[in-house]
Each structure stands twice: as structure tokens, then as C-alpha cells.
Scaffold this motif. Structure first.
Motif, PDB file in Angstrom:
ATOM      1  N   ALA A  18     -24.243 -20.664   6.354  1.00 53.58           N
ATOM      2  CA  ALA A  18     -23.862 -20.261   4.997  1.00 53.58           C
ATOM      3  C   ALA A  18     -24.497 -21.134   3.917  1.00 53.58           C
ATOM      4  O   ALA A  18     -24.834 -20.650   2.835  1.00 53.58           O
ATOM      5  N   ILE A  19     -24.684 -22.421   4.216  1.00 54.08           N
ATOM      6  CA  ILE A  19     -25.162 -23.362   3.205  1.00 54.08           C
ATOM      7  C   ILE A  19     -26.620 -23.114   2.824  1.00 54.08           C
ATOM      8  O   ILE A  19     -27.107 -23.641   1.823  1.00 54.08           O
ATOM      9  N   ASP A  20     -27.317 -22.281   3.589  1.00 52.54           N
ATOM     10  CA  ASP A  20     -28.714 -21.973   3.266  1.00 52.54           C
ATOM     11  C   ASP A  20     -28.873 -20.702   2.446  1.00 52.54           C
ATOM     12  O   ASP A  20     -30.003 -20.300   2.150  1.00 52.54           O
ATOM     13  N   GLN A  21     -27.779 -20.098   2.053  1.00 51.86           N
ATOM     14  CA  GLN A  21     -27.843 -18.876   1.252  1.00 51.86           C
ATOM     15  C   GLN A  21     -28.120 -19.228  -0.213  1.00 51.86           C
ATOM     16  O   GLN A  21     -27.843 -20.343  -0.663  1.00 51.86           O
ATOM     17  N   PRO A  22     -28.669 -18.279  -0.979  1.00 48.80           N
ATOM     18  CA  PRO A  22     -29.101 -18.570  -2.365  1.00 48.80           C
ATOM     19  C   PRO A  22     -28.028 -19.158  -3.279  1.00 48.80           C
ATOM     20  O   PRO A  22     -28.355 -19.945  -4.174  1.00 48.80           O
ATOM     21  N   VAL A  23     -26.774 -18.849  -3.073  1.00 45.71           N
ATOM     22  CA  VAL A  23     -25.723 -19.389  -3.930  1.00 45.71           C
ATOM     23  C   VAL A  23     -25.664 -20.925  -3.841  1.00 45.71           C
ATOM     24  O   VAL A  23     -25.186 -21.591  -4.749  1.00 45.71           O
ATOM     25  N   TRP A  24     -26.178 -21.480  -2.752  1.00 42.64           N
ATOM     26  CA  TRP A  24     -26.173 -22.928  -2.540  1.00 42.64           C
ATOM     27  C   TRP A  24     -27.554 -23.547  -2.762  1.00 42.64           C
ATOM     28  O   TRP A  24     -27.879 -24.584  -2.203  1.00 42.64           O
ATOM     29  N   LYS A  25     -28.373 -22.933  -3.600  1.00 39.41           N
ATOM     30  CA  LYS A  25     -29.754 -23.406  -3.811  1.00 39.41           C
ATOM     31  C   LYS A  25     -29.789 -24.661  -4.689  1.00 39.41           C
ATOM     32  O   LYS A  25     -28.789 -25.050  -5.281  1.00 39.41           O
TER      33      LYS A  25
END
Length: 187
Positions: A18-25
Motif C-alpha cells: 500500500a505504501i507504494d501507491q500514489p497517495v503516499w508519493k
């Protein structure tokens, strides 16, 4: 920093796809995962306790959604047989879990906390752990932050968020260190 004898569990918090999804950019420390991998290898070589914390979010739009495509623990730090995985549903790894009981069962009075993100679940876990009487070692390079935007449009870059959070936690709530210093202190 010298670390006293006794069990010193390594806790890996919320390091999921999950941490690699755009919301965590725009993470402050893209190398956080390599630092965690290094610590994990060091702990495994010595057969020291390792605890994985996995976040299962009920909100379907969350990248951490329980049944979402990115909920798995990242393969780089995936648990091996015998390494417990504690599932949490709140931002704090102590709330609604048996983390405190697991730590007490192995006789731990302290632990090393790594994972994501420093200004959310890690901050909540550090503060609760300190309130429960634990000594917490927090390697700054084994965590990361993302930018924060307030409701009124104020914005803080990820590096500022990480630096400020670590500065607030250091001393009163945790002993902030880095991977090299931590490994030297536990040799």
C-alpha cells in the motif's frame, strides 16, 4: 548509545504494498526500506525476536484496505515462519491488538520500531509504547514521511514532517538513532 541486555524485538510496522501507491508519493526517505531490510537481516542472523505489524483498514478506498490489492506485507520484509504478524485496525499498534501481551510474554521492556509513516502510525505507536513503560529505539533512516497539507492549504514537505516528528519524539518518547549506530550498540 549503549543497549542493555535482554530481548530487543525488532518491530516492522505497516510496510505493505500500500505504501507504494500514489497517495503516499514524495517520501522523505526513499531508502527507508533498505535500512529495514538491513536491520531485519541482522536480527534474523542472531535469531532475535521480530514482530511484523500489518494494517488492515476497513475503509474500502484506503490503500491499506483489508481486501484491497495492496494489503500484503512487502516481499522484501515478508515474515518468515515463526515471526509473528499482528494485525491492527487503528493507527496505533497497541490498540485492539495483543502487541503488549506478546512483548510481555518474551520479557521485552524495550523494542526497535521501524516502518511507515513516522507522523502517523509510528508516532501513535511510540507514544502509546512509552505510556506503557517501554523504551523505544527509533532508527530515523528506517522510516519515512510524506508531505502533509492542512485544511487551510498549508503544506509541509516530507523532509520537514519527518525531521520535526523525530525531533518531537526524541528524548521524551523514544531514543532516535540510525541503523549504523543501532547495530553498533547491540553488537
Amino acid at each position: 548509545m549503549t543497549v542493555s541486555a535482554g530481548p530487543l524485538p525488532l518491530i516492522i510496522l505497516d510496510v505493505q504494498d500500500a505504501i507504494d501507491q500514489p497517495v503516499w508519493k514524495d517520501k522523505s526517505n526513499p531508502g527507508y526500506l533498505a535500512a529495514i531490510e538491513r536491520l531485519l537481516a541482522y536480527w534474523r542472523e542472531r535469531h532475535w525476536p521480530i514482530i511484523h505489524i500489518k494494517h488492515d483498514e476497513a475503509v474500502p478506498t484506503s490503500t491499506y484496505h483489508t481486501h484491497g490489492p495492496w494489503n500484503a506485507i512487502k516481499k522484501e520484509v515478508a515474515p518468515q515462519p515463526g515471526e509473528p504478524v499482528i494485525v491492527k485496525h487503528q493507527n496505533c499498534a497497541f490498540i485492539g491488538t495483543d502487541l503488549d501481551a506478546v512483548l510481555k510474554r518474551i520479557g521485552a521492556t524495550r523494542f526497535v520500531l521501524t516502518g511507515v509513516v513516522i507522523h502517523n502510525s509510528m508516532d501513535a505507536t511510540v507514544r502509546a509504547g512509552k505510556a506503557l513503560g517501554y523504551t523505544i529505539l527509533l532508527p530515523s533512516d528506517a522510516t519515512t514521511a510524506v508531505p502533509v497539507t492542512s485544511k487551510d492549504g498549508g503544506r509541509w514537505d516530507a523532509r520537514t514532517v519527518q525531521d520535526l516528528t523525530l525531533a518531537i519524539l526524541d528524548g521524551e518518547y523514544a531514543q532516535v538513532t540510525d541503523t549504523d549506530a543501532l547495530i553498533q550498540s547491540v553488537r
